[in-house]
Design a protein around this motif. Structure first.
Motif, short mmCIF file in Angstrom:
data_model
loop_
_atom_site.label_atom_id
_atom_site.label_comp_id
_atom_site.label_asym_id
_atom_site.label_seq_id
_atom_site.Cartn_x
_atom_site.Cartn_y
_atom_site.Cartn_z
N ALA A 162 0.84 -1.21 0.00
CA ALA A 162 0.00 0.00 0.00
C ALA A 162 0.87 1.25 0.00
O ALA A 162 0.58 2.24 -0.69
N ASN A 163 1.96 1.20 0.76
CA ASN A 163 2.88 2.34 0.80
C ASN A 163 3.67 2.47 -0.49
O ASN A 163 3.98 3.58 -0.94
N LEU A 164 4.01 1.34 -1.10
CA LEU A 164 4.68 1.38 -2.40
C LEU A 164 3.76 2.01 -3.44
O LEU A 164 4.17 2.88 -4.21
N ALA A 165 2.49 1.58 -3.45
CA ALA A 165 1.53 2.07 -4.44
C ALA A 165 1.24 3.55 -4.26
O ALA A 165 1.09 4.29 -5.24
N SER A 166 1.20 4.01 -3.01
CA SER A 166 0.90 5.42 -2.75
C SER A 166 2.12 6.32 -2.93
O SER A 166 1.98 7.54 -3.04
N GLY A 167 3.31 5.72 -2.92
CA GLY A 167 4.53 6.50 -3.02
C GLY A 167 5.10 6.90 -1.69
O GLY A 167 6.15 7.56 -1.63
N LYS A 168 4.44 6.51 -0.59
CA LYS A 168 4.93 6.85 0.74
C LYS A 168 6.33 6.28 0.97
O LYS A 168 7.25 6.98 1.41
N THR A 169 6.49 5.00 0.69
CA THR A 169 7.80 4.36 0.64
C THR A 169 7.82 3.54 -0.65
O THR A 169 7.37 2.40 -0.67
N PRO A 170 8.30 4.14 -1.73
CA PRO A 170 8.19 3.51 -3.05
C PRO A 170 9.15 2.36 -3.30
O PRO A 170 9.13 1.77 -4.39
N LEU A 171 10.00 2.03 -2.33
CA LEU A 171 10.98 0.96 -2.50
C LEU A 171 10.91 0.00 -1.32
O LEU A 171 10.75 0.42 -0.18
N GLY A 172 11.04 -1.28 -1.61
CA GLY A 172 11.05 -2.25 -0.52
C GLY A 172 10.85 -3.67 -1.01
O GLY A 172 10.87 -3.95 -2.21
N THR A 173 10.64 -4.56 -0.07
CA THR A 173 10.60 -5.99 -0.36
C THR A 173 9.23 -6.45 -0.81
O THR A 173 8.22 -6.15 -0.17
#
Length: 365
Positions: A238-249
Motif C-alpha cells: 500500500a505504501n509502495l503504491a501510494s509512493g509513501k515508501t516507493p521501494l522495498g521488499t
C-alpha cells in the motif's frame, strides 16, 4: 443269545447316528454363513480427524482457499497463522507436547532448525520424486511445495528500470534512496530475515562476529539508519503504491494479488548477485496423534493436481515439476529471468538467531 447280539448291534448303530448328527451340528455352529451386513463396506469413506496446521502461508486469501479445497477433499483443517520465525519458535517450544499436526510454508532454513530440534517426523510422500531436484530434504523430513523469490520492488511512477536501484546495497549507499525504502525491521518474519541474510552472507568471515566481518555489520547498520521502519500490521505494498515508501521488499507469489488490490504493478530488480530464492515446504509434526490423517493430507496438498490449481489461483511457481505447466505465463516468464542467490542454508540456520538478536539490540534504534 441271538436277541442279545441284535440288541448290542442296535445300540451301537444308534450311538453312531447320534455322534454323526452332533458332529454336523458342531460344524454348522463353528462356520455359520456370514451376511453382507456383517462385512465392512468396501467403499466406506476414510475418517479424517481434524488437523491443526501451523503456517506462514495463509495470507492474501491462500488460507481460505486451502480450507475450502481441503474440505472438498474430505479434510477438516484449522490453520494457525504466524510469521515463519514465530511459528518455528512456537513449534520448538511445544515439541514435548505438540499442538500442531502438520506444518507448511516456512523455508529450508527454518525446517533445518525444526529438524535439529526433533520437531519433525520423517515421511516421504508419493509425489516427492516429482519435485525439482535439490528442493526436498534429502533425509526425508520435509518436501517442497512452492518456490518464492524475495524481490526488491519499486513504484513504477517513482522509478524506471534505469533509475531504480540495481541491488539492495544501493538503497543505503545511494543518498537518492535514503528515506524512501522500507527497512526490514519485522525480524520475527521470514522475509525480512532473508533480506538481511542476503546482505550479511556476502561478508562471511569465520573470524568475524557470528561469522560476519565488521564490513558486513557496517552495511547492515547503514541499511537501518537510512530506511523507514516497517510497521506491524501495515501492508508495505500500500505504501509502495501510494509512493509513501516507493521501494522495498515484495514476494513473487503475492505480486499479482497486490497489483489487483492496489492498481499498481510494481517493478522488480534482479541484482547481479541474484535474489534470495526460498521454497515453502510441508512436514508432519513429531508426536501427532493423527498420523494417518496427517499422511493423507500431505499426500493431498503436495500432489501435482492441488499444486497446479494453487499455482493458477495465486500466481505461484510450484516446486512439483508436473504442476509447472499450470502456472501462469507471467510467472513462468518471471522465474526464467531470475537468478537465485547462492545461499548456504546451513550457515544461515546456525547464525540467524544471533544475527537477529544483534540487530534488534544493537543496531535498530
Amino acid at each position: 443269545m441271538r436277541k442279545i447280539l441284535n440288541l448290542i448291534l442296535l445300540t451301537i448303530t444308534l450311538g453312531l447316528i447320534v455322534t454323526a448328527c452332533g458332529g454336523n451340528n458342531t460344524a454348522n455352529t463353528a462356520k455359520p454363513e456370514s451376511s453382507a451386513a456383517d462385512e465392512p463396506a468396501a467403499n466406506e469413506p476414510v475418517k479424517n480427524e481434524k488437523l491443526i496446521i501451523y503456517t506462514n502461508a495463509n495470507s492474501d486469501g491462500r488460507g481460505e482457499w486451502l480450507i475450502e479445497q481441503a474440505k472438498a477433499a474430505g479434510f477438516e483443517i484449522e490453520l494457525v497463522g504466524a510469521g515463519g520465525a514465530d511459528a518455528t519458535a512456537r513449534l520448538i517450544a511445544e515439541k514435548s507436547n505438540p499442538v500442531a499436526d502438520v506444518v507448511f510454508g516456512l523455508n529450508n532454513m527454518l525446517y533445518e532448525s525444526l529438524k535439529k530440534e526433533n520437531v519433525l517426523v520423517k515421511y516421504v510422500p508419493a509425489w516427492a520424486g516429482e519435485v525439482e531436484e535439490g528442493l526436498n530434504d534429502p533425509e526425508g523430513y520435509y518436501h517442497g511445495l512452492v518456490k518464492q523469490a524475495i524481490l526488491l520492488g519499486y513504484n513504477p511512477t517513482s522509478y524506471t528500470a534505469e533509475t531504480a536501484p540495481k541491488d539492495w546495497t544501493d538503497l543505503y549507499n545511494n543518498p537518492e534512496f535514503h528515506g524512501k525504502y522500507e527497512a526490514p525491521t519485522l525480524l520475527g518474519q521470514v522475509t525480512p530475515r532473508l533480506v538481511v541474510a542476503g546482505i550479511l552472507t556476502r561478508y562471511r568471515d569465520e573470524k568475524g562476529e557470528y561469522g560476519i566481518s565488521q564490513a558486513g555489520w557496517d552495511e547492515i547498520k547503514k541499511l537501518y539508519d537510512n530506511g523507514v521502519g516497517a510497521i506491524e500490521g501495515e501492508d508495505f505494498y500500500a505504501n509502495l503504491a501510494s509512493g509513501k515508501t516507493p521501494l522495498g521488499t515484495v514476494v513473487s507469489g503475492t505480486l499479482d494479488a497486490k497489483e489487483e488490490q492496489y492498481g499498481v504493478k510494481a517493478g522488480t530488480v534482479s541484482p547481479e548477485v541474484g535474489v534470495p530464492m526460498i521454497v515453502e515446504q510441508a512436514a508432519i509434526i513429531n508426536g501427532t496423534k493423527k498420523m494417518e490423517t496427517a499422511e493423507r493430507f500431505i499426500e493431498w496438498i503436495g500432489s501435482s493436481e492441488v499444486q497446479g490449481k494453487f499455482a493458477a489461483q495465486f500466481n505461484s511457481m510450484p516446486a512439483n515439476t508436473k504442476a509447472v505447466a499450470q502456472a501462469n505465463d507471467a510467472v513462468r516468464e518471471l522465474y526464467s529471468s531470475l537468478k537465485a542467490q547462492a545461499l548456504e542454508w546451513g550457515f544461515i540456520a546456525d547464525h540467524i538467531g544471533d544475527w537477529v538478536e544483534k540487530i534488534e539490540l544493537q543496531i535498530m534504534k
